[in-house]
Design a protein around this motif. Structure first.
Motif, mmCIF file in Angstrom:
data_model
loop_
_atom_site.group_PDB
_atom_site.id
_atom_site.type_symbol
_atom_site.label_atom_id
_atom_site.label_comp_id
_atom_site.label_asym_id
_atom_site.label_seq_id
_atom_site.Cartn_x
_atom_site.Cartn_y
_atom_site.Cartn_z
ATOM 1 N N GLY A 223 -79.162 49.289 15.630
ATOM 2 C CA GLY A 223 -79.627 49.771 16.932
ATOM 3 C C GLY A 223 -78.932 51.054 17.358
ATOM 4 N N PRO A 224 -77.606 51.065 17.441
ATOM 5 C CA PRO A 224 -76.914 52.316 17.755
ATOM 6 C C PRO A 224 -77.159 53.420 16.726
ATOM 7 C CG PRO A 224 -75.463 50.449 18.140
ATOM 8 C CD PRO A 224 -76.695 49.900 17.467
ATOM 9 N N VAL A 225 -77.312 53.052 15.457
ATOM 10 C CA VAL A 225 -77.630 54.050 14.425
ATOM 11 C C VAL A 225 -78.953 54.730 14.745
ATOM 12 C CG1 VAL A 225 -78.316 54.327 12.008
ATOM 13 C CG2 VAL A 225 -76.276 53.013 12.570
ATOM 14 N N ALA A 226 -79.954 53.938 15.133
ATOM 15 C CA ALA A 226 -81.262 54.504 15.469
ATOM 16 C C ALA A 226 -81.164 55.439 16.667
ATOM 17 C CB ALA A 226 -82.254 53.379 15.765
ATOM 18 N N ALA A 227 -80.405 55.022 17.683
ATOM 19 C CA ALA A 227 -80.256 55.865 18.876
ATOM 20 C C ALA A 227 -79.625 57.200 18.517
ATOM 21 C CB ALA A 227 -79.426 55.131 19.923
ATOM 22 N N LEU A 228 -78.577 57.168 17.717
ATOM 23 C CA LEU A 228 -77.904 58.401 17.324
ATOM 24 C C LEU A 228 -78.800 59.288 16.461
ATOM 25 C CD1 LEU A 228 -74.336 57.008 16.527
ATOM 26 C CD2 LEU A 228 -74.950 58.543 18.403
ATOM 27 N N SER A 229 -79.774 58.675 15.793
ATOM 28 C CA SER A 229 -80.660 59.420 14.901
ATOM 29 C C SER A 229 -81.925 59.895 15.599
ATOM 30 C CB SER A 229 -81.033 58.544 13.686
ATOM 31 O OG SER A 229 -79.865 58.196 12.958
ATOM 32 N N GLY A 230 -81.985 59.727 16.925
ATOM 33 C CA GLY A 230 -83.098 60.269 17.687
ATOM 34 C C GLY A 230 -84.291 59.366 17.844
ATOM 35 N N ALA A 231 -84.112 58.038 17.722
ATOM 36 C CA ALA A 231 -85.235 57.116 17.912
ATOM 37 C C ALA A 231 -85.876 57.355 19.269
ATOM 38 C CB ALA A 231 -84.766 55.676 17.800
ATOM 39 N N THR A 232 -87.209 57.376 19.295
ATOM 40 C CA THR A 232 -87.941 57.630 20.535
ATOM 41 C C THR A 232 -88.341 56.345 21.245
ATOM 42 O OG1 THR A 232 -90.008 57.744 19.286
ATOM 43 C CG2 THR A 232 -88.850 59.821 19.695
ATOM 44 N N ALA A 233 -88.436 55.241 20.511
ATOM 45 C CA ALA A 233 -88.787 53.937 21.076
ATOM 46 C C ALA A 233 -88.247 52.868 20.143
ATOM 47 C CB ALA A 233 -90.302 53.797 21.231
ATOM 48 N N MET A 234 -87.957 51.676 20.717
ATOM 49 C CA MET A 234 -87.417 50.611 19.872
ATOM 50 C C MET A 234 -87.518 49.291 20.609
ATOM 51 S SD MET A 234 -83.852 50.583 17.664
ATOM 52 C CE MET A 234 -82.822 51.171 19.010
ATOM 53 N N LEU A 235 -87.697 48.213 19.831
ATOM 54 C CA LEU A 235 -87.575 46.862 20.375
ATOM 55 C C LEU A 235 -87.209 45.895 19.261
ATOM 56 C CD1 LEU A 235 -90.349 45.561 19.253
ATOM 57 C CD2 LEU A 235 -91.253 45.969 21.522
ATOM 58 N N ASP A 236 -86.823 44.697 19.676
ATOM 59 C CA ASP A 236 -86.467 43.605 18.789
ATOM 60 C C ASP A 236 -87.736 42.820 18.472
ATOM 61 O OD1 ASP A 236 -85.521 41.058 17.838
ATOM 62 O OD2 ASP A 236 -85.305 40.404 19.907
ATOM 63 N N VAL A 237 -88.051 42.655 17.191
ATOM 64 C CA VAL A 237 -89.255 41.925 16.798
ATOM 65 C C VAL A 237 -88.962 40.425 16.855
ATOM 66 C CG1 VAL A 237 -91.035 41.608 15.039
ATOM 67 C CG2 VAL A 237 -89.928 43.833 15.302
ATOM 68 N N SER A 238 -89.167 39.855 18.040
ATOM 69 C CA SER A 238 -88.921 38.426 18.227
ATOM 70 C C SER A 238 -90.210 37.617 18.250
ATOM 71 C CB SER A 238 -88.146 38.188 19.531
ATOM 72 O OG SER A 238 -88.830 38.747 20.631
ATOM 73 N N ASP A 239 -91.329 38.237 18.611
ATOM 74 C CA ASP A 239 -92.585 37.498 18.778
ATOM 75 C C ASP A 239 -93.638 37.850 17.737
ATOM 76 O OD1 ASP A 239 -91.671 36.121 21.039
ATOM 77 O OD2 ASP A 239 -92.155 37.818 22.327
ATOM 78 N N GLY A 240 -93.298 38.648 16.748
ATOM 79 C CA GLY A 240 -94.252 39.034 15.707
ATOM 80 C C GLY A 240 -94.494 40.526 15.708
ATOM 81 N N LEU A 241 -94.611 41.111 14.520
ATOM 82 C CA LEU A 241 -94.744 42.561 14.379
ATOM 83 C C LEU A 241 -95.970 43.094 15.114
ATOM 84 C CD1 LEU A 241 -93.869 45.256 13.139
ATOM 85 C CD2 LEU A 241 -95.160 44.629 11.082
ATOM 86 N N LEU A 242 -97.107 42.428 14.969
ATOM 87 C CA LEU A 242 -98.330 42.909 15.594
ATOM 88 C C LEU A 242 -98.225 42.907 17.114
ATOM 89 C CD1 LEU A 242 -101.145 43.914 14.823
ATOM 90 C CD2 LEU A 242 -101.948 41.542 14.943
ATOM 91 N N LEU A 243 -97.734 41.806 17.669
ATOM 92 C CA LEU A 243 -97.609 41.697 19.118
ATOM 93 C C LEU A 243 -96.564 42.672 19.657
ATOM 94 C CD1 LEU A 243 -98.341 40.257 21.748
ATOM 95 C CD2 LEU A 243 -96.711 38.473 21.158
#
Length: 332
Positions: A223-243
């Motif tokens: 998560g912090p790696v993504a933020a430092l690398s310029g991620a524009t959006a992110m979430l935890d896949v807890s309910d399924g990739l499609l949803l």
């Protein structure tokens, strides 16, 4: 020779239980005042905190015939750590509230604490339990609040994806769904009631799948790696990739196109609880390990709504887990 009955919470009472549990819980490096007072004091060097909470209830969220107390402690920590990581933050502290039947063996609560401690040590070193509550109820319920530190960076929201971004994931997809399917199909007796012996046998035969469901290991550091690398959006896949991909698409006003070459079989699209991190990155940027590209962000077609396509075809099904739509009751 008759074995001595297990010592229960009712036998020794709340004060003695807490005295047994506190030494086993993980210490939080950020704790200025930890368990023992009416509230904890946690350092917040950034002057902002990331905070999230989640519950796990016996029945819809876990079955004690399948999950050991250690598993429950591990999973309760891991799932909340993943939500903090999905904001691009570093987890610093957990607050844990439990309501438990009074006849629960004290050893079960000790094993739960061990699971939390070892999950924090493995996934988010320095994060620990700073307080909580212990109550009695006929239904075993776990509520965890997690706190994180942005370390001077900006939070990564669901609403920042833009056309031209790539979509990437860090962590497993689909294994937890396969594990759950195995438990429901072969971890029950003839009446469909979960059975501990069958679950243990399944876990020894299918360790990756069953463990992914009962004790997930999300890549919290990513998560912090993504933020430092310029991620524009992110979430935890807890309910399924499609949803969950649809949640980013709707929050950002875009179309997310997933590629089956990157996502694979149905369990990957529809199954949840792996707690992988789904992130979008500018197309011009290098996607950092351990993320791998599984799609792209597109503009919304004229006359269409923000949503998800798979190989360019609209994904009409909801996908994933909705507790109000899926849960029919019964603890099992």
């Amino acid at each position: 020779m008759t074995a001595e009955p297990a010592e229960t919470l009712r036998d020794i009472g709340e004060t003695a239980v807490l005295q047994r549990i506190f030494p086993r819980l993980p210490h939080a490096d950020a704790a200025l005042v930890g368990p023992g007072d009416d509230a904890a004091v946690v350092a917040a060097p950034d002057a902002r905190i990331v905070i999230t909470t989640d519950t796990m209830v016996h029945g819809p969220d876990f079955r004690t015939a399948w999950s050991t107390p250690y598993d429950l402690g591990w999973k309760a920590a891991a799932t909340n750590l993943a939500d903090v990581a999905a904001m691009g933050a570093t987890p610093t502290a957990l607050v844990v509230a439990l309501t438990i039947p009074a006849d629960t063996p004290v050893a079960d609560l000790e094993a739960f604490a061990d699971g939390m401690r070892e999950a924090c040590a493995a996934l988010a070193r320095g994060c620990g339990v700073v307080g909580g509550d212990l109550g009695v109820s006929p239904t075993f319920t776990i509520a965890v609040t997690a706190i994180g530190d942005l370390v001077g960076g900006d939070p990564v929201l669901r609403s920042g994806a833009r056309p031209g971004d790539v979509v990437a994931v860090a962590g497993q997809l689909g294994l937890a769904a396969k594990g759950l399917a195995l438990l429901f199909a072969r971890g029950v007796d003839k009446e469909g009631v979960p059975e501990a012996r069958r679950a243990r046998n399944l876990r020894s035969r299918f360790p990756a799948e069953v463990s992914a469901q009962l004790a997930p290991r999300p890549p919290i550091y990513a998560g912090p790696v993504a933020a430092l690398s310029g991620a524009t959006a992110m979430l935890d896949v807890s309910d399924g990739l499609l949803l969950d991909a649809r949640r980013i698409a709707q929050a950002s006003g875009v179309t997310i196109d997933l590629a089956t070459e990157g996502t694979g079989v149905a369990e990957v699209l529809h199954g949840g609880e792996d707690h992988a991190l789904l992130a979008c990155f500018p197309g011009s940027a290098d996607v950092p390990p351990p993320f791998r590209v599984i799609g792209r962000v597109l503009s919304v077609a004229e006359g269409a709504d923000p949503g998800v396509t798979v190989d360019g075809a609209p994904a009409q099904e909801r996908g994933g887990w909705d507790p109000y739509a899926e849960w029919a009751g019964g603890a099992g």
